[in-house]
Design a protein around this motif. Structure first.
Motif, mmCIF file in Angstrom:
data_model
loop_
_atom_site.group_PDB
_atom_site.id
_atom_site.type_symbol
_atom_site.label_atom_id
_atom_site.label_comp_id
_atom_site.label_asym_id
_atom_site.label_seq_id
_atom_site.Cartn_x
_atom_site.Cartn_y
_atom_site.Cartn_z
ATOM 1 N N TYR A 1 0.782 -1.232 0.000
ATOM 2 C CA TYR A 1 0.000 0.000 0.000
ATOM 3 C C TYR A 1 0.816 1.285 0.000
ATOM 4 O O TYR A 1 0.315 2.334 -0.399
ATOM 5 C CB TYR A 1 -0.971 0.001 1.195
ATOM 6 C CG TYR A 1 -2.048 -1.050 1.076
ATOM 7 C CD1 TYR A 1 -1.718 -2.396 1.128
ATOM 8 C CD2 TYR A 1 -3.380 -0.705 0.896
ATOM 9 C CE1 TYR A 1 -2.688 -3.373 1.007
ATOM 10 C CE2 TYR A 1 -4.360 -1.684 0.780
ATOM 11 C CZ TYR A 1 -4.006 -3.012 0.833
ATOM 12 O OH TYR A 1 -4.963 -3.966 0.703
ATOM 13 N N SER B 1 -9.404 -1.427 -0.499
ATOM 14 C CA SER B 1 -7.966 -1.312 -0.784
ATOM 15 C C SER B 1 -7.576 -0.291 -1.849
ATOM 16 O O SER B 1 -6.625 0.469 -1.636
ATOM 17 C CB SER B 1 -7.395 -2.683 -1.159
ATOM 18 O OG SER B 1 -7.387 -3.501 -0.023
ATOM 19 N N ALA C 1 -13.184 -0.680 -5.831
ATOM 20 C CA ALA C 1 -12.844 -2.108 -5.865
ATOM 21 C C ALA C 1 -13.678 -2.867 -6.891
ATOM 22 O O ALA C 1 -13.304 -3.948 -7.322
ATOM 23 C CB ALA C 1 -13.051 -2.728 -4.490
ATOM 24 N N ARG D 1 -3.468 -8.864 -7.571
ATOM 25 C CA ARG D 1 -3.936 -9.896 -8.481
ATOM 26 C C ARG D 1 -5.326 -9.534 -9.000
ATOM 27 O O ARG D 1 -6.245 -9.303 -8.209
ATOM 28 C CB ARG D 1 -4.009 -11.193 -7.679
ATOM 29 C CG ARG D 1 -4.325 -12.412 -8.436
ATOM 30 C CD ARG D 1 -4.178 -13.603 -7.469
ATOM 31 N NE ARG D 1 -4.354 -14.848 -8.184
ATOM 32 C CZ ARG D 1 -5.513 -15.483 -8.305
ATOM 33 N NH1 ARG D 1 -6.596 -14.995 -7.731
ATOM 34 N NH2 ARG D 1 -5.587 -16.622 -8.966
ATOM 35 N N ALA E 1 -8.992 -9.775 -10.237
ATOM 36 C CA ALA E 1 -10.032 -10.762 -9.963
ATOM 37 C C ALA E 1 -11.227 -10.486 -10.877
ATOM 38 O O ALA E 1 -11.530 -9.338 -11.189
ATOM 39 C CB ALA E 1 -10.462 -10.675 -8.505
ATOM 40 N N ASN F 1 -19.719 -7.802 -8.960
ATOM 41 C CA ASN F 1 -18.252 -7.713 -8.888
ATOM 42 C C ASN F 1 -17.684 -9.115 -8.592
ATOM 43 O O ASN F 1 -18.456 -10.057 -8.375
ATOM 44 C CB ASN F 1 -17.893 -6.698 -7.807
ATOM 45 C CG ASN F 1 -18.223 -7.222 -6.426
ATOM 46 O OD1 ASN F 1 -19.179 -7.974 -6.247
ATOM 47 N ND2 ASN F 1 -17.445 -6.849 -5.449
ATOM 48 N N THR G 1 -13.767 -8.163 2.930
ATOM 49 C CA THR G 1 -12.707 -7.494 3.714
ATOM 50 C C THR G 1 -11.465 -8.370 3.909
ATOM 51 O O THR G 1 -10.894 -8.418 5.003
ATOM 52 C CB THR G 1 -13.215 -7.011 5.111
ATOM 53 O OG1 THR G 1 -13.468 -8.126 5.965
ATOM 54 C CG2 THR G 1 -14.475 -6.170 4.988
ATOM 55 N N GLY G 2 -11.063 -9.034 2.827
ATOM 56 C CA GLY G 2 -9.892 -9.908 2.874
ATOM 57 C C GLY G 2 -8.653 -9.217 3.446
ATOM 58 O O GLY G 2 -8.016 -9.735 4.368
ATOM 59 N N THR G 3 -8.307 -8.063 2.909
ATOM 60 C CA THR G 3 -7.131 -7.351 3.407
ATOM 61 C C THR G 3 -7.489 -6.400 4.535
ATOM 62 O O THR G 3 -6.740 -6.271 5.499
ATOM 63 C CB THR G 3 -6.470 -6.512 2.281
ATOM 64 O OG1 THR G 3 -6.617 -7.206 1.068
ATOM 65 C CG2 THR G 3 -5.009 -6.285 2.577
HETATM 66 O O1 CDP Z 1 -10.199 -6.020 1.925
HETATM 67 P P1 CDP Z 1 -10.154 -5.402 0.558
HETATM 68 O O2 CDP Z 1 -10.678 -4.010 0.503
HETATM 69 O O3 CDP Z 1 -8.786 -5.490 -0.037
HETATM 70 O O4 CDP Z 1 -11.061 -6.277 -0.431
HETATM 71 P P2 CDP Z 1 -12.242 -7.325 -0.196
HETATM 72 O O5 CDP Z 1 -13.279 -6.751 0.719
HETATM 73 O O6 CDP Z 1 -11.666 -8.648 0.169
HETATM 74 O O7 CDP Z 1 -12.868 -7.440 -1.640
HETATM 75 C C1 CDP Z 1 -13.767 -6.454 -2.128
HETATM 76 C C2 CDP Z 1 -13.764 -6.433 -3.608
HETATM 77 O O8 CDP Z 1 -12.488 -5.989 -4.075
HETATM 78 C C3 CDP Z 1 -13.957 -7.765 -4.291
HETATM 79 O O9 CDP Z 1 -15.265 -8.183 -4.354
HETATM 80 C C4 CDP Z 1 -13.396 -7.431 -5.650
HETATM 81 O O10 CDP Z 1 -14.327 -6.672 -6.380
HETATM 82 C C5 CDP Z 1 -12.205 -6.581 -5.310
HETATM 83 N N1 CDP Z 1 -10.925 -7.359 -5.239
HETATM 84 C C6 CDP Z 1 -10.136 -7.495 -6.369
HETATM 85 O O11 CDP Z 1 -10.508 -6.994 -7.408
HETATM 86 N N2 CDP Z 1 -8.964 -8.184 -6.348
HETATM 87 C C7 CDP Z 1 -8.543 -8.775 -5.221
HETATM 88 N N3 CDP Z 1 -7.393 -9.454 -5.231
HETATM 89 C C8 CDP Z 1 -9.317 -8.664 -4.055
HETATM 90 C C9 CDP Z 1 -10.511 -7.943 -4.085
#
Ligand code: CDP
Length: 570
Positions: A15, A72, A87, A162, A164, A269, A419-421
């Protein structure tokens, strides 16, 4: 800032701004100042006398207090030349060579900036149908998906993260059977999540055991029929085997389409939580529920006043993001500003329940979900309405489903993201998912292993006077603490992990959040390895009955390269 070493490492890796040698040129603290300043600046567009510095301080405090984080791309790109902050995107794929390759190019630009893309391939003519200009035969949607996939693979290296994708095909497309199985070889089309777009007519045919028509999108002619139950069972069998495809309920997405005059919603998405019109983008943000707890009479309860404040600030923040966002295409700029969709959600929900002493898989847990989300949705809409008063309603309000009600600044306000990250940065459980594992082994350098333990559990066990390393090892071994001796019954009841929660409760929880969410809910229904296809079918049917907009399931061990493992080295 109360962030963990883990979180700092994530932020530093991806970041922070870097120089040409890859060295960070900003600190984590500067990152949050950069983002807060860039987003607050939008206020001046509506009010030349606005105190932008004060707003920037408010946004900075909200982020560094880990009360709220934007998705992110906003953290990565706000206040920088690229400036792409969303996103989620959906791009149209029309049935011509030019349109298909335009979509690939546009997706590449979006991936480069950290956004994810969703596509419906339902408009592409079926495999084997005629190509007028050449007299040849069409290769069909799945062969083109492979081209999209390869392009994503190539962009992966240079991008911020990466890329997606989501790929959707309607259940009445003639190539549906090929689509359902197109990821059965788990090495194929890996940069896509796929979902079958189910219609209500189809679901009725499943119930009645009838046939339904397949329609060639190019000509509108019926090309054949399939037995609905057999197709449903094939989707179930494939998902049981590999976790894919997921399903989405198209009619339901369109019933909640705020501006039907702009066309149909055909896709979401990549992770499924954000239905969008073609060329629409959406920026998400998530409130950390753990920092919105307070102690009252020796127990943790929701601090509703603080939560209300954060919701209002977060809606203000996300509406500003739309203003300062630099969109990768003119069409996207136009569409996104016309509806001004935002997606405010929550994270740390499972952790919140742990603090409150409420099991995730209980009526009390579901009631808590409704209470929280009802508040987020209600206050979120109030704030959007308030912004409409000073900034104007979203431009398409007059032709929206809300036209006879109070004006809104945003066509949608709430979404539950994975909210993976963000959850790693905030150090809490992700989205509205249950805790995946309470103790796991992490490889550290020189081949030594380290047991990582959930801090909330560790504190509870220590309080109860039973914490020990041996106990943790047993939890790692068994993947759950349900059958570990020496753990008090009350702790066992509350500290359930994803695999202790039966699929039915996963669906009930998803439905509870969906009830108060404008967009959709990112949720995976976890099954044990021993689950049967019938159990998967039951969950699909329940998700349909309870009003979910789609479902994703995952049976433990069904893919070789599983992201998260219980009991094994993570
Ligand atoms: O936590 P973060 O804001 O990184 O993302 P997330 O809540 O895990 O994912 C939200 C959205 O971000 C997903 O549904 C995708 O549209 C996008 N995303 C992506 O394009 N590429 C990734 N590697 C992860 C998320």
């Amino acid at each position: 800032m109360p962030i963990s070493e883990n979180a700092r490492a994530v932020l530093e890796k991806r970041y922070l701004i870097r120089d040409e040698h890859g060295q960070p040129t900003e600190t984590v603290d500067q990152l949050f100042h950069r983002v807060a300043g860039a987003i607050a600046a939008a206020d001046a567009r509506f009010d030349p006398k606005a105190d932008v510095d004060a707003t920037a301080r408010t946004f900075y405090d909200m982020m560094t207090g880990l009360d709220f984080l934007p998705n992110s791309p906003t953290l990565m790109n706000a206040g920088r030349p690229l400036g792409q902050l969303s996103a989620c995107f959906v791009l149209p794929v029309a049935d011509s060579m030019e349109d298909i390759f335009d979509a690939i190019k546009n997706a590449a630009l979006i991936h480069k900036s950290g956004g994810g893309t969703g596509f419906s391939f339902s408009r592409l003519r079926a495999k084997g149908s005629t190509v007028n200009s050449t007299g040849g035969v069409a290769s069909g949607p799945i062969s083109f998906m492979k081209v999209f996939n390869a392009a994503t693979e190539a962009v992966k290296q240079g991008g911020t993260r990466r890329g997606a994708n989501m790929g959707i095909l309607r259940v009445d497309h003639p190539d549906i059977m090929e689509f359902i199985g197109c990821k059965n070889d788990t090495h194929e089309i890996n940069n896509f999540n796929i979902s079958v777009g189910l219609t209500e007519a189809f679901m009725r045919s499943v119930e009645q055991g009838g046939e339904y028509d397949l329609v060639d999108p190019a000509t509108g002619t019926v090309t054949g029929t399939l037995n609905a139950r057999r197709v449903f069972e094939t989707v179930v069998a494939s998902a049981w085997q590999t976790g894919e495809p997921g399903i989405i309920f198209l009619d339901r997405l369109n019933r909640d389409n705020p501006v039907p005059s702009m066309g149909e919603i055909e896709s979401t998405n990549p992770c499924g939580e954000q239905p969008l019109l073609p060329y629409e983008a959406c920026n998400l943000g998530s409130i950390n529920l753990v920092t919105h707890l307070k102690k009252s009479g020796g127990r943790y309860v929701l601090d509703k006043k603080k939560l209300g404040d954060t919701i209002r600030k977060a809606v203000h923040f996300l509406d500003n993001v739309i203003e300062v966002n630099k969109y990768p295409l003119d069409e996207i700029d136009k569409m996104t500003r016309a509806t001004r969709k935002i997606g405010l959600g929550v994270m740390g929900f499972a952790d919140m329940l742990l603090y409150m002493g409420i099991p995730y898989n209980s009526e009390a847990g579901v009631a808590q979900a409704k209470e929280v989300m009802e508040l987020v949705n209600a206050v979120g809409h109030q704030e959007s309405e308030k912004l409409a008063g000073t900034r104007g309603a979203f431009p398409l309000f007059g032709e929206s489903i809300y036209q006879n009600g109070r004006p809104l600044r945003n066509a949608t306000v709430t979404t539950i993201a994975p909210t993976g990250t963000l959850s790693i940065i905030a150090g809490v459980s992700s989205g509205v998912e249950p805790v995946f594992a309470y103790a796991y082994i992490r490889n550290v350098m020189d081949n030594t292993h380290l047991i990582e333990t959930n801090q909330i559990l560790k504190d509870r066990l220590t309080e109860a006077g039973v914490y020990s390393e041996e106990l943790m090892e047993q939890i790692v071994e068994q993947g759950s603490l349900q059958h570990v001796e020496g753990i008090p019954e009350e702790i066992r009841r509350v500290f359930v992990c994803a695999h202790d929660v039966s699929p039915i409760w996963h669906v009930k929880m998803q439905a509870a959040f969906q009830e108060y969410t404008d967009n959709a809910v990112s949720k995976t229904v976890n099954f044990p390895n021993s689950a049967t296809r019938e159990e998967v079918a039951e969950v699909y049917t329940l998700a349909y009955k309870l009003g979910c907009k789609g479902t994703t399931i995952y049976r433990d061990g069904s893919r070789d390269e599983q992201v998260l493992n219980i009991g094994k080295v993570a």
